[in-house]
Each structure stands twice: as C-alpha cells, then as structure tokens.
Design a protein around this motif. Structure first.
Motif, PDB file in Angstrom:
ATOM      1  N   ALA A 354      -7.674  -6.824  13.474  1.00  0.00           N
ATOM      2  CA  ALA A 354      -6.541  -5.939  13.743  1.00  0.00           C
ATOM      3  C   ALA A 354      -5.525  -6.015  12.614  1.00  0.00           C
ATOM      4  CB  ALA A 354      -5.876  -6.345  15.061  1.00  0.00           C
ATOM      5  N   GLY A 355      -4.725  -4.978  12.528  1.00  0.00           N
ATOM      6  CA  GLY A 355      -3.562  -5.013  11.651  1.00  0.00           C
ATOM      7  C   GLY A 355      -3.856  -4.835  10.174  1.00  0.00           C
ATOM      8  N   ARG A 356      -4.970  -4.233   9.837  1.00  0.00           N
ATOM      9  CA  ARG A 356      -5.331  -4.073   8.423  1.00  0.00           C
ATOM     10  C   ARG A 356      -5.022  -2.659   7.935  1.00  0.00           C
ATOM     11  NH1 ARG A 356      -7.779  -8.782   6.622  1.00  0.00           N
ATOM     12  NH2 ARG A 356      -7.570 -10.250   8.347  1.00  0.00           N
ATOM     13  N   TYR A 357      -4.914  -2.535   6.631  1.00  0.00           N
ATOM     14  CA  TYR A 357      -4.529  -1.279   5.991  1.00  0.00           C
ATOM     15  C   TYR A 357      -5.507  -0.912   4.880  1.00  0.00           C
ATOM     16  CZ  TYR A 357       0.088  -1.902   8.150  1.00  0.00           C
ATOM     17  OH  TYR A 357       1.116  -2.064   9.044  1.00  0.00           O
ATOM     18  N   VAL A 358      -5.566   0.372   4.596  1.00  0.00           N
ATOM     19  CA  VAL A 358      -6.172   0.807   3.344  1.00  0.00           C
ATOM     20  C   VAL A 358      -5.169   1.703   2.616  1.00  0.00           C
ATOM     21  CG1 VAL A 358      -8.547   0.653   4.150  1.00  0.00           C
ATOM     22  CG2 VAL A 358      -7.324   2.823   4.324  1.00  0.00           C
ATOM     23  N   ARG A 359      -5.355   1.821   1.334  1.00  0.00           N
ATOM     24  CA  ARG A 359      -4.458   2.601   0.490  1.00  0.00           C
ATOM     25  C   ARG A 359      -5.148   3.906   0.096  1.00  0.00           C
ATOM     26  NH1 ARG A 359      -2.380  -2.811  -2.770  1.00  0.00           N
ATOM     27  NH2 ARG A 359      -0.741  -3.309  -1.250  1.00  0.00           N
ATOM     28  N   VAL A 360      -4.376   4.981   0.181  1.00  0.00           N
ATOM     29  CA  VAL A 360      -4.922   6.304  -0.099  1.00  0.00           C
ATOM     30  C   VAL A 360      -3.926   7.100  -0.932  1.00  0.00           C
ATOM     31  CG1 VAL A 360      -6.141   6.278   2.134  1.00  0.00           C
ATOM     32  CG2 VAL A 360      -3.942   7.471   1.933  1.00  0.00           C
ATOM     33  N   THR A 361      -4.453   8.165  -1.523  1.00  0.00           N
ATOM     34  CA  THR A 361      -3.590   9.159  -2.148  1.00  0.00           C
ATOM     35  C   THR A 361      -3.955  10.530  -1.587  1.00  0.00           C
ATOM     36  OG1 THR A 361      -5.106   9.561  -4.000  1.00  0.00           O
ATOM     37  CG2 THR A 361      -3.430   7.850  -4.299  1.00  0.00           C
ATOM     38  N   VAL A 362      -3.037  11.449  -1.697  1.00  0.00           N
ATOM     39  CA  VAL A 362      -3.295  12.850  -1.369  1.00  0.00           C
ATOM     40  C   VAL A 362      -2.716  13.695  -2.505  1.00  0.00           C
ATOM     41  CG1 VAL A 362      -3.427  12.639   1.142  1.00  0.00           C
ATOM     42  CG2 VAL A 362      -1.206  12.886   0.037  1.00  0.00           C
ATOM     43  N   GLY A 363      -3.076  14.971  -2.501  1.00  0.00           N
ATOM     44  CA  GLY A 363      -2.592  15.847  -3.572  1.00  0.00           C
ATOM     45  C   GLY A 363      -1.118  16.193  -3.443  1.00  0.00           C
ATOM     46  N   GLY A 364      -0.635  16.179  -2.226  1.00  0.00           N
ATOM     47  CA  GLY A 364       0.759  16.518  -1.972  1.00  0.00           C
ATOM     48  C   GLY A 364       0.962  16.588  -0.467  1.00  0.00           C
ATOM     49  N   GLY A 365       2.090  17.112  -0.048  1.00  0.00           N
ATOM     50  CA  GLY A 365       2.336  17.258   1.380  1.00  0.00           C
ATOM     51  C   GLY A 365       2.763  15.950   2.019  1.00  0.00           C
TER      52      GLY A 365
END
Ligand SMILES: [Zn+2]
Length: 395
Positions: A354-365
């Motif tokens: 539990a309690g884990r994260y991943v890192r992401v990017t998006v184009g905008g918004g």
C-alpha cells in the motif's frame, strides 16, 4: 572481461554443475561440528556499523526513506528519491493527455547490489558496504547464523534501510537435496521459516522478495504465492516497462576475482540500455572465507562510487521492483473517454504494498485523482498514488 551469469551452468540439477565449474559451490555450509545455531541471536557482537541516511541514487537530493521532497508543491507525497536534473521543469502546457509513465521514477536507469547467503565474509565486510551509503539487498540464509555477528549485522542492516530477502533456511535445492546439509521437511517450510526468522529475529516488518537457492526455479510457484518478486540467476537486465517475469528477475552474477573496471563496464552497459541491473554478489575478500566467487570488497565499493556518478537509481530489489511493477500496471491501464477527458484504471499485482506511487507526465491539462488535482513536481513529473483510485485527465 564480461561478468558471467550462473544461468546456463547452475540451474537444476545444479549441484554437480556448480561444483565442477567453480569451487567451492554456492552453498551455505552447515554449522561447523559442535556449533549450535543461534535462534536467540546471542552470537551477535555488534559487527555492523551504525545506520545513517543513504544518499540515494546519483544526483538524488532526498535519500530513499528520507524526507519527502518538501520543496515540491502538494502532490509529491512519495518517499521515492529525486532524480538528477533540473528542479524547475515547467508544467506541460500542450494538448492531449499523452500519458507517459517514467520507468525508473524519473532516473534514466537503475542498479541494485544483492548479496546472497548471508555469508560470513559479508558480515566481515559489512562496515565497508555500509560506508558506501546505498540501500542494498541481502538474501538471508538462516543456517549460517552460527557465525559471530550474524544476528547483529543483519538486524543492523535492516534497521539501516537495507532489504533482507528470503534465501531459505538451509539453502537446498527445491527437491530438498543439499550439499551435505539437511533440509526441513518441505520446501515451503524452508521458505516460510526463513521469512519468520527475518521478521522475528532480525526485525524486518515484511519480506517482499526472494532469491532462489542455486537459482532453482522449482521454488517459483511457492514464491508466487508468498512474495512480490523473486530473483533468479539468469543473465540479463530488466528493460523499462518490459515483460520480464517478476518471479525470475535476471541477475548479473559477479564472477570470482572480478575487477572494479569490469563491474563498472557492466553498469555502463546497463545504463546505455536504460535498464535495471541487479548484481549478484557472493563472497567478499580479502581475509574472509571464500565460499563462492569471492572478489575484493574494494571492487564492489569502487563500482558503487561509479554507479553514483551515472545518475542511475541505486536501491534494493524490493524498492525498485515495487516501482517497476507499479509503473507497468499504470502503463497498461485501461483508458476510458470521459467528458472530453480520459480516465485510467489499473490493476496491481497480488501482494502489492500500500501507499506507493509512480511518476508520470502528460502533454498538458490537469490530472485528478480522488477528487484532488495533482500538483506538478518541478523535477518533471506528477506523482500518482497507486491505490487512490482512477486517474483522470481533463484539458
Ligand atoms: Zn545462494
């Protein structure tokens, strides 16, 4: 020279192959005659140094397990290390979701040092390893607890933030054949009693990963029902978001007398592929018992210093592997159009913490999760909570 993996020579039926190709074998000897095992931990003599915070992977400013990135706006809640690079990356302002999952938490590559068998030589040289100030994985074989300092060293390692993984009680093959040793009644008991020992005697809150003794994949079904990941000894790397089997993670087995230069070449080769490299180390020299593939401890620590300069994420099998599996889940998420935007839902593997994260990017918004818009981290990503429900994007 190239490092070599045990995979082709040391899988089941492996004892003979291992014995003939290298001496002594990768086996954990039974206690010497007359020596009792040490279930109470009384043999500990404080061999391990005291713990301090790690400095994380190359370029990281927050060590694993250290303070979160308090310089980031709300939304950066993970304890993942901060990757090298600028800390003023502007929030994307383009079009489209274009969701991208960062494979190694924003680092270009990943490196793990794993040490098998809880060998006496590793206890002798633990202070040298600890001085390198990176989190490592130690695969614990309990039968070796006759050695002075065993309990104290591995307790200290756990407290310092290293991972203690399962390498069974007696280091036997899955069919319970041992090299002169004696197995418990079942392979499952070999695994489960080791986990119990790591928790109750060494103080680890959980045991997340296993390494198969002799790389014996016979243990694999049992590992699947008990752990998040397991490491074998097949050669190779894990590539970003690839389909590697989490229950046969590759490992680069460090050969006898390997040089720092050879280890560094391996690190560079893996980095060039943006891969996760897991070193498998056995005996540490000098002045210690060389049970299998002994090499000078200074070669290991010099290579760690080199790995730090690459900017790779240097961490345990459990921590990098947990991120890798979470990232794979989000990368494979089901995307559903919703009100001009997109919503992603994913499924985590069994026993995912539990309690884990991943890192992401998006184009905008804007990204929203659980009704809260995620803040852009100026190191160049959003952090997505893996167990906080679907991720929604809107223009
Ligand atoms: Zn082993």
């Amino acid at each position: 020279m190239r490092l070599r993996a045990l995979g082709s020579t040391c899988l089941l039926p492996l004892l003979a192959a291992c014995s003939s190709s290298s001496s002594p074998t990768d086996v954990s000897p039974s206690s010497p005659p007359g020596s009792a095992t040490d279930p109470g931990g009384t043999s500990g003599d404080g061999a391990a140094g005291s713990a301090g915070p790690f400095d994380g992977g190359g370029g990281a400013t927050d060590g694993p397990g250290g303070p979160i990135d308090t310089g980031a706006p709300a939304g950066g809640h993970s304890d993942l290390p901060v990757p090298p690079g600028p800390s003023n990356v502007p929030k994307p302002s383009g079009n489209g979701p274009d969701l991208k999952v960062l494979p190694w938490a924003g680092f270009h590559a990943a490196t793990t040092y794993s040490f098998d068998d809880a060998q006496p030589s590793q206890i002798d040289h633990f202070a040298d390893l600890q001085a390198a100030m990176i989190p490592m994985t130690f695969y614990i074989t309990v039968v070796n607890d006759w050695y002075a300092g065993y309990v104290a060293t591995w307790k200290s390692a756990q407290a310092a933030g290293h991972e203690l993984g399962n390498h069974t009680m007696n280091h036997c093959n899955f069919d319970l054949s041992c090299n002169g040793g004696k197995a418990l009644a079942t392979a499952e008991a070999e695994i489960d009693q080791c986990t119990d020992y790591i928790k109750t005697t060494l103080g680890a809150p959980d045991v997340v990963t296993m390494a198969y003794p002799f790389g014996d994949l016979g243990y694999e079904p049992d590992a699947r029902s008990r752990f998040l990941l397991a490491r074998g000894t097949s050669a190779g790397y894990v590539l970003p978001l690839d389909t590697s089997d989490p229950f046969n993670l590759p490992g680069v087995v460090v050969a006898a007398n390997e040089s720092a230069a050879a280890l560094e070449a391996e690190i560079d080769a893996a980095y060039a592929k943006a891969a996760w490299l897991v070193f498998v180390v056995h005996s540490l020299l000098p002045d210690s018992a060389n049970w299998y593939n002994g090499l000078d401890t200074s070669a290991v620590t010099a290579s760690i210093a080199h790995a730090k300069t690459t900017g790779a994420w240097i961490d345990t099998v459990a921590r990098i592997g947990t991120y890798w599996l979470g990232a794979r889940s989000v990368a494979a998420a089901k995307a559903t159009p919703s009100g001009g935007g997109t919503t992603w839902t994913w499924t985590l593997p069994p026993r995912y913490p539990a309690g884990r994260y991943v890192r992401v990017t998006v184009g905008g918004g804007t990204l929203t999760q659980a009704g809260r818009s995620l803040a852009w981290d100026p190191h160049g990503y959003y952090e997505v909570a893996l167990d906080a429900g679907p991720l929604a994007w809107s223009p």
